[in-house]
Design an enzyme around this catalytic site. Sequence first.
Site, PDB file in Angstrom:
ATOM      1  N   CYS A  72      -6.098 -11.357   6.377  1.00  0.00           N
ATOM      2  CA  CYS A  72      -5.083 -10.521   6.659  1.00  0.00           C
ATOM      3  C   CYS A  72      -5.204  -9.547   7.829  1.00  0.00           C
ATOM      4  O   CYS A  72      -6.129  -8.753   7.869  1.00  0.00           O
ATOM      5  CB  CYS A  72      -5.087  -9.695   5.533  1.00  0.00           C
ATOM      6  N   CYS A  85      -4.035  -6.012   7.529  1.00  0.00           N
ATOM      7  CA  CYS A  85      -4.763  -5.363   6.606  1.00  0.00           C
ATOM      8  C   CYS A  85      -5.893  -4.803   7.664  1.00  0.00           C
ATOM      9  O   CYS A  85      -6.401  -3.610   7.796  1.00  0.00           O
ATOM     10  CB  CYS A  85      -5.486  -5.929   5.451  1.00  0.00           C
ATOM     11  N   ASP A  86      -6.609  -5.599   8.293  1.00  0.00           N
ATOM     12  CA  ASP A  86      -7.864  -5.443   8.795  1.00  0.00           C
ATOM     13  C   ASP A  86      -7.942  -5.555  10.327  1.00  0.00           C
ATOM     14  O   ASP A  86      -8.826  -5.216  10.941  1.00  0.00           O
ATOM     15  CB  ASP A  86      -9.033  -6.485   8.433  1.00  0.00           C
TER      16      ASP A  86
HETATM   17  P1  FAD Z   1      -1.974  -9.762  -6.631  1.00  0.00           P
HETATM   18  O1  FAD Z   1      -2.486  -8.199  -6.015  1.00  0.00           O
HETATM   19  O2  FAD Z   1      -2.359 -10.976  -6.213  1.00  0.00           O
HETATM   20  O3  FAD Z   1      -1.882  -9.616  -8.205  1.00  0.00           O
HETATM   21  C1  FAD Z   1      -1.617 -10.526  -9.014  1.00  0.00           C
HETATM   22  C2  FAD Z   1      -2.308 -10.447 -10.443  1.00  0.00           C
HETATM   23  O4  FAD Z   1      -1.561 -11.428 -11.213  1.00  0.00           O
HETATM   24  C3  FAD Z   1      -3.874 -10.621 -10.271  1.00  0.00           C
HETATM   25  O5  FAD Z   1      -4.546  -9.513 -10.716  1.00  0.00           O
HETATM   26  C4  FAD Z   1      -4.043 -11.605 -11.117  1.00  0.00           C
HETATM   27  O6  FAD Z   1      -5.305 -11.695 -11.857  1.00  0.00           O
HETATM   28  C5  FAD Z   1      -2.764 -11.748 -12.014  1.00  0.00           C
HETATM   29  N1  FAD Z   1      -2.553 -13.111 -12.517  1.00  0.00           N
HETATM   30  C6  FAD Z   1      -2.141 -14.057 -11.799  1.00  0.00           C
HETATM   31  N2  FAD Z   1      -1.776 -15.234 -12.448  1.00  0.00           N
HETATM   32  C7  FAD Z   1      -1.828 -14.767 -13.687  1.00  0.00           C
HETATM   33  C8  FAD Z   1      -1.697 -15.338 -15.199  1.00  0.00           C
HETATM   34  N3  FAD Z   1      -1.029 -16.793 -15.079  1.00  0.00           N
HETATM   35  N4  FAD Z   1      -1.495 -14.710 -16.201  1.00  0.00           N
HETATM   36  C9  FAD Z   1      -1.918 -13.263 -16.094  1.00  0.00           C
HETATM   37  N5  FAD Z   1      -2.447 -12.880 -14.993  1.00  0.00           N
HETATM   38  C10 FAD Z   1      -1.982 -13.404 -13.902  1.00  0.00           C
HETATM   39  N6  FAD Z   1      -2.911  -5.152   1.681  1.00  0.00           N
HETATM   40  C11 FAD Z   1      -2.621  -4.024   2.270  1.00  0.00           C
HETATM   41  O7  FAD Z   1      -1.519  -3.391   2.230  1.00  0.00           O
HETATM   42  N7  FAD Z   1      -3.621  -3.368   3.079  1.00  0.00           N
HETATM   43  C12 FAD Z   1      -4.864  -3.949   3.104  1.00  0.00           C
HETATM   44  O8  FAD Z   1      -5.786  -3.156   3.650  1.00  0.00           O
HETATM   45  C13 FAD Z   1      -4.988  -4.984   2.425  1.00  0.00           C
HETATM   46  N8  FAD Z   1      -6.273  -5.595   2.576  1.00  0.00           N
HETATM   47  C14 FAD Z   1      -6.596  -6.745   1.609  1.00  0.00           C
HETATM   48  C15 FAD Z   1      -7.711  -7.193   1.850  1.00  0.00           C
HETATM   49  C16 FAD Z   1      -8.169  -8.067   0.744  1.00  0.00           C
HETATM   50  C17 FAD Z   1      -9.763  -8.737   0.791  1.00  0.00           C
HETATM   51  C18 FAD Z   1      -7.121  -9.083   0.118  1.00  0.00           C
HETATM   52  C19 FAD Z   1      -7.647 -10.318  -0.580  1.00  0.00           C
HETATM   53  C20 FAD Z   1      -5.786  -8.719   0.378  1.00  0.00           C
HETATM   54  C21 FAD Z   1      -5.786  -7.381   0.941  1.00  0.00           C
HETATM   55  N9  FAD Z   1      -4.173  -6.833   1.142  1.00  0.00           N
HETATM   56  C22 FAD Z   1      -4.026  -5.724   1.830  1.00  0.00           C
HETATM   57  C23 FAD Z   1      -3.148  -7.656   0.547  1.00  0.00           C
HETATM   58  C24 FAD Z   1      -2.906  -6.841  -0.951  1.00  0.00           C
HETATM   59  O9  FAD Z   1      -3.927  -7.172  -1.628  1.00  0.00           O
HETATM   60  C25 FAD Z   1      -1.713  -7.897  -1.619  1.00  0.00           C
HETATM   61  O10 FAD Z   1      -0.635  -7.941  -0.636  1.00  0.00           O
HETATM   62  C26 FAD Z   1      -1.148  -7.375  -2.839  1.00  0.00           C
HETATM   63  O11 FAD Z   1      -2.273  -7.176  -3.848  1.00  0.00           O
HETATM   64  C27 FAD Z   1      -0.093  -8.031  -3.531  1.00  0.00           C
HETATM   65  O12 FAD Z   1       0.124  -7.565  -4.698  1.00  0.00           O
HETATM   66  P2  FAD Z   1       0.861  -8.325  -6.041  1.00  0.00           P
HETATM   67  O13 FAD Z   1       0.825  -7.650  -7.195  1.00  0.00           O
HETATM   68  O14 FAD Z   1       1.985  -9.231  -5.490  1.00  0.00           O
HETATM   69  O15 FAD Z   1      -0.382  -9.543  -6.411  1.00  0.00           O
END
Ligand code: FAD
Length: 313
Positions: A134, A137-138
């Site tokens: 990302c 992010c980084d």
């Molecule tokens: P996710 O965070 O992916 O959450 C989805 C959840 O759904 C997960 O917990 C998963 O376990 C659950 N899930 C999936 N399938 C199922 C299922 N079938 N049944 C039940 N549960 C399920 N963003 C920033 O803004 N700033 C940063 O500094 C930043 N740094 C990052 C660093 C890293 C290493 C990573 C990997 C990402 C980073 N991001 C950052 C991006 C950010 O984490 C994501 O954009 C954000 O988390 C997306 O949120 P979400 O709720 O859409 O999905």
Amino acid sequence: MLDCAIIGGGPAGLTAGLYTTRGGLKNVVMFEMGMPGGQITQSSEIENYPGFYQHGKTGMDFMETWQEQCFAFGLKHEMKKVERVSKEKEHFVVTLEDGNSIEAKTVIVGTGSTPKRTGIKGEDEFWGRGVSTCATCDGFFYKDKEVAVLGGGDTALEEAHYLSNICSKVYLIHRRDSFRASPTTVDRIKNIDNIEIITNTIIEEIEGDMMGVTGVRLKNIKTDEKSNLKVPGLFIFVGHNVNNSVLKDEGGNFICDMSDWGQVVVDLSMRTSIKGLYATGDMRIEAPKQVVSAAGDGAVAALQVISYLQEES
Ligand code: FAD
Ligand code: NAP
């Protein structure tokens, strides 16, 4: 029957849980197969979420208070994996991996997306410690430093462009000599002075020490020539898997409209093509893939759910 089933407990799902329960819905369950928090809990530091600026705080620290806040307003968490969502007449059926199912009047899906990994030696060891997927992010952690980017698709080239505005130099490493990215993007990248394109080259190993990445070992696959690149950061963009399987029916077909890249098509209110079904966060079209936008989507979807239930009653 649930007022709302939330699938996924990342920033999108948790925020949807907060807004639905605090907005007066009594019967809301968030199905999250692991601990709530989502992808950001893998991050060693977050500094772009407005209002949270504490040097050295990890993504795990950052998300801890989110759950406390949501559960305080009545959100329930079931630590279960959802197999699929289907619509039967006016309500939804959420089928769990253990075979049980539960009915819900509305569903908010926020199952995120997962960056693909390469399997390169050192990738797992230095993931989040110099290996990133990302740039937004980084990238700032490498201000005025040299970094490497791996990949030859639109994402790799666009993110290399973004990094070239922050970093002193960007090495774009691609395994072939032609790019999958669109020709206009390739032309744009070729004209940026501080991007050096290295083609026909693979990364054999990511090297580092206690502090994180120190460099990458390269091999030209046409000449077999090996070389080292001393960089403190490697950004890997080799594609994403959108976690969209819960939206497939038993025959493997999606129940709502999807983009060619597997993202859920939504409008500005996070409504999908199915009434009462909302998609949020990284899994939806045009997702900026940021915590702040995922949280925003969760709030928008929750407010829509409340209006929808009022209209339907
Ligand atoms: P996710 O965070 O992916 O959450 C989805 C959840 O759904 C997960 O917990 C998963 O376990 C659950 N899930 C999936 N399938 C199922 C299922 N079938 N049944 C039940 N549960 C399920 N963003 C920033 O803004 N700033 C940063 O500094 C930043 N740094 C990052 C660093 C890293 C290493 C990573 C990997 C990402 C980073 N991001 C950052 C991006 C950010 O984490 C994501 O954009 C954000 O988390 C997306 O949120 P979400 O709720 O859409 O999905
Ligand atoms: P992608 O198009 O699948 O490209 C992935 C790139 O990573 C390819 O160049 C591939 O190399 C390389 N790669 C894959 N596995 C690798 C490995 N193990 N080691 C080294 N390199 C590896 O993925 P994307 O760039 O994320 O794009 C996904 C979709 O979104 C695409 O359809 C893209 O057009 C679209 N997109 C569009 C825009 C836009 O229109 N503005 C922006 C971003 C993304 P090969 O080429 O050799 O296979």
